[in-house]
Each structure stands twice: as structure tokens, then as C-alpha cells.
Design a protein around this motif. Structure first.
Motif, PDB file in Angstrom:
ATOM      1  N   UNK A  57       0.810  -1.227   0.000  1.00  0.00           N
ATOM      2  CA  UNK A  57       0.000   0.000   0.000  1.00  0.00           C
ATOM      3  C   UNK A  57       0.838   1.271   0.000  1.00  0.00           C
ATOM      4  N   UNK A  58       2.061   1.226   0.519  1.00  0.00           N
ATOM      5  CA  UNK A  58       2.888   2.412   0.593  1.00  0.00           C
ATOM      6  C   UNK A  58       4.284   2.061   1.061  1.00  0.00           C
ATOM      7  N   UNK A  59       5.172   3.045   1.164  1.00  0.00           N
ATOM      8  CA  UNK A  59       6.569   2.783   1.528  1.00  0.00           C
ATOM      9  C   UNK A  59       6.752   2.357   2.989  1.00  0.00           C
ATOM     10  N   UNK A  60       5.800   2.705   3.857  1.00  0.00           N
ATOM     11  CA  UNK A  60       5.929   2.325   5.267  1.00  0.00           C
ATOM     12  C   UNK A  60       4.550   2.058   5.874  1.00  0.00           C
ATOM     13  N   UNK A  61       4.487   1.009   6.673  1.00  0.00           N
ATOM     14  CA  UNK A  61       3.238   0.654   7.335  1.00  0.00           C
ATOM     15  C   UNK A  61       3.556   0.144   8.735  1.00  0.00           C
ATOM     16  N   UNK A  62       2.790   0.602   9.719  1.00  0.00           N
ATOM     17  CA  UNK A  62       2.962   0.148  11.099  1.00  0.00           C
ATOM     18  C   UNK A  62       1.652  -0.471  11.566  1.00  0.00           C
ATOM     19  N   UNK A  63       1.719  -1.716  12.031  1.00  0.00           N
ATOM     20  CA  UNK A  63       0.533  -2.404  12.548  1.00  0.00           C
ATOM     21  C   UNK A  63       0.856  -2.990  13.921  1.00  0.00           C
ATOM     22  N   UNK A  64      -0.192  -3.297  14.676  1.00  0.00           N
ATOM     23  CA  UNK A  64      -0.036  -3.942  15.990  1.00  0.00           C
ATOM     24  C   UNK A  64      -0.438  -5.410  15.841  1.00  0.00           C
ATOM     25  N   UNK A  65       0.436  -6.281  16.296  1.00  0.00           N
ATOM     26  CA  UNK A  65       0.165  -7.709  16.202  1.00  0.00           C
ATOM     27  C   UNK A  65       0.460  -8.392  17.536  1.00  0.00           C
ATOM     28  N   UNK A  66      -0.187  -9.539  17.745  1.00  0.00           N
ATOM     29  CA  UNK A  66       0.059 -10.360  18.927  1.00  0.00           C
ATOM     30  C   UNK A  66       0.537 -11.735  18.460  1.00  0.00           C
ATOM     31  N   UNK A  67       0.939 -12.549  19.425  1.00  0.00           N
ATOM     32  CA  UNK A  67       1.532 -13.852  19.085  1.00  0.00           C
ATOM     33  C   UNK A  67       0.591 -14.701  18.230  1.00  0.00           C
ATOM     34  N   UNK A  68      -0.688 -14.700  18.549  1.00  0.00           N
ATOM     35  CA  UNK A  68      -1.647 -15.523  17.803  1.00  0.00           C
ATOM     36  C   UNK A  68      -1.744 -15.093  16.336  1.00  0.00           C
ATOM     37  N   UNK A  69      -1.436 -13.824  16.030  1.00  0.00           N
ATOM     38  CA  UNK A  69      -1.409 -13.377  14.634  1.00  0.00           C
ATOM     39  C   UNK A  69      -0.254 -14.028  13.881  1.00  0.00           C
ATOM     40  N   UNK A  70       0.892 -14.133  14.563  1.00  0.00           N
ATOM     41  CA  UNK A  70       2.049 -14.803  13.955  1.00  0.00           C
ATOM     42  C   UNK A  70       1.734 -16.281  13.727  1.00  0.00           C
ATOM     43  N   UNK A  71       1.024 -16.895  14.681  1.00  0.00           N
ATOM     44  CA  UNK A  71       0.627 -18.305  14.535  1.00  0.00           C
ATOM     45  C   UNK A  71      -0.281 -18.460  13.320  1.00  0.00           C
ATOM     46  N   UNK A  72      -1.214 -17.529  13.154  1.00  0.00           N
ATOM     47  CA  UNK A  72      -2.120 -17.557  11.999  1.00  0.00           C
ATOM     48  C   UNK A  72      -1.321 -17.537  10.696  1.00  0.00           C
ATOM     49  N   UNK A  73      -0.354 -16.631  10.605  1.00  0.00           N
ATOM     50  CA  UNK A  73       0.451 -16.534   9.383  1.00  0.00           C
ATOM     51  C   UNK A  73       1.227 -17.828   9.143  1.00  0.00           C
ATOM     52  N   UNK A  74       1.843 -18.350  10.187  1.00  0.00           N
ATOM     53  CA  UNK A  74       2.602 -19.599  10.062  1.00  0.00           C
ATOM     54  C   UNK A  74       1.715 -20.733   9.536  1.00  0.00           C
ATOM     55  N   UNK A  75       0.539 -20.879  10.129  1.00  0.00           N
ATOM     56  CA  UNK A  75      -0.348 -21.986   9.750  1.00  0.00           C
ATOM     57  C   UNK A  75      -0.886 -21.827   8.333  1.00  0.00           C
ATOM     58  N   UNK A  76      -1.171 -20.596   7.936  1.00  0.00           N
ATOM     59  CA  UNK A  76      -1.654 -20.350   6.563  1.00  0.00           C
ATOM     60  C   UNK A  76      -0.576 -20.724   5.546  1.00  0.00           C
ATOM     61  N   UNK A  77       0.660 -20.343   5.835  1.00  0.00           N
ATOM     62  CA  UNK A  77       1.755 -20.654   4.913  1.00  0.00           C
ATOM     63  C   UNK A  77       2.003 -22.165   4.862  1.00  0.00           C
ATOM     64  N   UNK A  78       1.939 -22.812   6.027  1.00  0.00           N
ATOM     65  CA  UNK A  78       2.160 -24.266   6.085  1.00  0.00           C
ATOM     66  C   UNK A  78       1.100 -25.019   5.288  1.00  0.00           C
ATOM     67  N   UNK A  79      -0.111 -24.474   5.259  1.00  0.00           N
ATOM     68  CA  UNK A  79      -1.211 -25.113   4.539  1.00  0.00           C
ATOM     69  C   UNK A  79      -1.068 -24.932   3.029  1.00  0.00           C
ATOM     70  N   UNK A  80      -0.527 -23.791   2.613  1.00  0.00           N
ATOM     71  CA  UNK A  80      -0.509 -23.462   1.183  1.00  0.00           C
ATOM     72  C   UNK A  80       0.803 -23.803   0.474  1.00  0.00           C
ATOM     73  N   UNK A  81       1.909 -23.824   1.222  1.00  0.00           N
ATOM     74  CA  UNK A  81       3.216 -23.987   0.584  1.00  0.00           C
ATOM     75  C   UNK A  81       3.860 -25.314   0.972  1.00  0.00           C
ATOM     76  N   UNK A  82       3.279 -26.400   0.484  1.00  0.00           N
ATOM     77  CA  UNK A  82       3.826 -27.724   0.747  1.00  0.00           C
ATOM     78  C   UNK A  82       5.170 -27.877   0.033  1.00  0.00           C
ATOM     79  N   UNK A  83       6.152 -28.411   0.755  1.00  0.00           N
ATOM     80  CA  UNK A  83       7.486 -28.589   0.189  1.00  0.00           C
ATOM     81  C   UNK A  83       8.465 -27.522   0.618  1.00  0.00           C
TER      82      UNK A  83
END
Length: 405
Positions: A57-83
Motif C-alpha cells: 500500500x505504501x513505503x511504510x506501514x505500522x501495525x499492531x500484532x500479537x503472538x496468535x497473529x504470527x501463529x495464523x500466518x505460520x499456519x496459513x503458509x504451512x497449509x498453502x506452501x507444501x514442500x
């Protein structure tokens, strides 16, 4: 590993969005803050993204995240990127009293920073739509995405029951000897599996001993602090000359205590944690191996079923049966599915080969740096300890029985 504090490439005179500027994606996890109370308490982090990639969206972005958000990203990638070896996450502490300690929070922040930067630097993972969602969307959107059920948990109860029945049936067949598990018979892959399991054992043992080193430094530091206080009190009740020497000895002990505690922290963050991180990384590789085994098994099962369908179709066509048309449609659908399963397996094999090369290069660099920092820190600490005690020797020599009153 990516340096979390690394500056984006390109000269300061170039606009980040300039067509001639090198493409970059830099992410920093910072400013951990405790929110909530009791069992509802959690740590939030500021995730700062700087990039000139056009899909952002732009050159800089700041968001607030918690541990469960990182878990969500990890699990989504694990589901989609086999290998692909999905970068590992730090464990979630189950011990309440350590969960919000300053040291644990900093360890978690550092591990999450490494996690997200590994994804941002990976040639395939950095293109993920889920990564862009994680790095750009507001907290409400992220919470909605996190709450959406995925994978097996999205299935209806009836579907789940069928899955459990199928699994139970397969396990029973294996136990009764009716069906043998299908496994690859590839010598090179067997060699790789053996290496990975050995590597996990050796890394775990090295991490265990690193933990003991950290503990030993802390215990010695605390002992020196206690000794320093005791010897200063002893010096206070002695004569001027002896009392002064004892006071100096106590002060040196307290100073060395601080240095030992500082080195213990450095050992924890820059030596033990990288070793622990690679133990987790090996577990990610093993998860990919499980995906590969499942893909191979599915490919074999579909190939066998397709062959049976083909034999049945041939029989029906010879008999000029009315069922031949329907059987041919089923055969073609199953054959297409079997070919797709073969492609999936071959893709996983190819990606795993590329990932192992990347893993070995990164491991050499990261662990090389960790051991270098360990040796340098120990050498510096040993010199400081030797210098501190050496500086006291002339004072102790001067304070002989004939000199002390």
C-alpha cells in the motif's frame, strides 16, 4: 539471517518508489507491550514494514500484532506452501511466572523478528497474500482473518466423523497386516532423513549444554556478588590496611559479578537461542517430510485405484455393458486426479531439494556467527576476569604480615 535493523538498499537521493531503486522488503518487530490482566493478558508488538514493492500500500506501514497473529500466518503458509520449510515460531510459554518476564518478552520479540524476516526474504513466501495481510491490515481485519476456521476445522461434523472412521480403518488394516504403509524407497532421501534426525539430536544436545553454560555464568555471577558483599563487611571490621584490601577485593568481585551476568545474557540471546531456533527449524523440515510422505502415499493409492478402474473399464467395454460410459467418465476423472497427485509430489520433492540447499547455507552462516560471538565473548570475559584479579595482587603482596598492622 536478516538483520532486523538493516537499512533498505538504495541511495538516499532515490525515492523508495523510483523504478530504478532496488526492490526491498524490510520488517521490524519492536515495542512489546503487555495488555490485559490475568489469563486474558497478552503481549502486543509493533510491526514496521518498509518496502518499495508495488503490491504494498505504501513505503511504510505500522501495525499492531500479537503472538496468535504470527501463529495464523505460520499456519496459513504451512497449509498453502507444501514442500517449503516454513520458518519456525518460538514456543508459547506454559509457565505463567516466566510469560511476562522482561527476558522472555525480549527473547520472544527477537524470535518473532527473525521469523517474519525469514518469510520476507524467502523467494516464494514473500509473495504470499497472507503475508501482505499480516503486514498491512488493521487489527480488526486481522482478528476476523484469524477467527476464520481453515483446513480440517472448517469441515462439517459429518465430514469429520468420516475422516476419523477412514483413519481408524487404515490403522486397523495396518495393525492386522492387511495393509502395509507406503513409503519411498529412495536411497538419497533415506540418507537425508538420517541426517536430519541426527542433526536434531546433536543440536538439541548442544542447546542443552549452552543452557548449562548460561546457568553456570549466572550462578558464578551471583556467588561473586554474595562474596563481594561478605568480604567488604569483613574488611569493615579489620584494620586500615587489611580493611582497604578487603574492600577492594569485594568491589572487584561485585564488578565481575555484573560482567558475568551480562555475559550470561549475551550467551542466552546470541548463542543458546540460535541453537534452539535451529532445533525448531529441523522440526519444520520434519513437518515437510511428513507432507512429502503423505503426498507420496496419496500418489501411490490413486495410481493403484486408477489402474483398477482401467481394468474394470476394459472388462465393461469388452462386454459392451451400459455401465461402460459412466465407468469411462469415472476413470478419466480419477486419472486426472492421479496425475495431479503425481505433480504435487514431484513439486514437493523439487522444492525440498532447493530448500535444503538454502537451509544449509543459512545454517552455516548463522551458527558460524553464533559460535564466533560465543568465543569472542568468552575470551573478552576471561581477559577482564584475569585483569581484575591481577590488579589486586600487588595490594595483597603489600599487605603481608610484616606490613599490616
Amino acid at each position: 539471517m536478516i538483520s532486523p535493523q538493516g537499512s533498505p538498499p538504495g541511495s538516499s537521493s532515490q525515492s523508495p518508489r523510483s523504478p530504478s531503486a532496488p526492490l526491498f522488503l524490510s520488517v521490524t518487530v519492536t515495542d512489546p507491550v503487555k495488555l490485559g490482566n490475568g489469563v486474558q493478558a497478552y503481549i502486543s508488538y509493533r510491526v514496521i514494514t518498509k518496502t518499495n514493492l508495488p503490491e504494498y500500500q505504501g513505503p511504510e506501514k505500522i501495525v499492531i500484532r500479537r503472538y496468535s497473529d504470527f501463529v495464523w500466518l505460520h499456519d496459513r503458509l504451512a497449509e498453502k506452501y507444501k514442500g517449503i520449510f516454513i520458518p519456525p515460531l518460538p514456543e508459547k510459554s506454559a509457565v505463567e511466572k516466566f510469560r511476562f518476564s522482561a527476558e522472555f518478552i525480549e527473547m520472544r520479540r527477537q524470535a518473532l523478528d527473525i521469523f517474519i524476516n525469514r518469510i520476507a526474504s524467502h523467494p516464494q513466501l514473500k509473495q504470499s497474500e497472507d503475508l501482505r495481510t499480516f503486514l498491512q491490515e488493521d487489527e480488526e481485519t486481522m482478528e476476523r482473518a484469524r477467527s476464520q476456521e481453515t483446513g480440517i476445522f472448517k469441515k462439517k461434523p459429518t465430514d469429520l466423523m468420516q475422516i476419523f472412521k477412514d483413519v481408524q480403518s487404515m490403522v486397523s488394516d495396518v495393525v492386522l497386516g492387511k495393509e502395509k504403509p507406503v513409503e519411498e524407497s529412495n536411497p538419497e532421501y533415506e540418507k537425508l532423513k538420517h541426517y536430519i534426525f541426527e542433526l536434531e539430536d546433536h543440536l538439541a544436545e548442544a542447546q542443552k549444554q549452552a543452557y548449562r553454560l548460561v546457568k553456570r555464568h549466572r550462578e558464578l555471577g551471583q556467588s561473586l556478588a554474595d562474596f563481594g558483599k561478605a568480604i567488604k563487611l569483613l574488611g569493615a571490621c579489620e584494620g586500615d590496611s587489611l580493611g582497604k584490601v578487603f574492600s577492594d577485593l569485594g568491589s572487584k568481585s561485585e564488578l565481575l559479578s555484573i560482567k558475568l551476568q551480562k555475559e550470561a545474557h549475551n550467551l542466552l540471546m546470541n548463542f543458546e537461542e540460535p541453537l534452539k531456533d535451529y532445533v525448531r527449524a529441523v522440526q519444520s523440515i520434519k513437518a515437510t517430510m511428513t507432507d512429502r510422505a503423505n503426498a507420496f502415499r496419496q500418489q501411490c493409492e490413486l495410481a493403484e485405484t486408477t489402474k483398477l478402474k482401467e481394468i474394470n473399464l476394459d472388462k465393461l467395454m469388452l462386454m459392451r455393458s451400459e455401465k461402460a460410459v459412466e465407468a469411462e467418465i469415472e476413470y478419466k476423472e480419477l486419472k486426472a486426479e492421479s496425475e495431479e497427485a503425481t505433480r504435487r509430489f514431484e513439486t514437493i520433492v523439487k522444492l525440498m531439494s532447493e530448500e535444503m540447499m538454502r537451509f544449509q547455507e543459512q545454517k552455516t552462516a548463522d551458527l558460524g556467527l553464533a559460535f564466533h560471538e560465543f568465543a569472542r565473548g568468552q575470551a573478552k570475559l576471561a581477559n577482564e576476569i584475569a585483569d581484575a584479579w591481577r590488579s589486586l595482587v600487588p595490594k595483597l603482596d603489600a599487605c603481608s604480615p610484616s606490613m599490616c598492622s
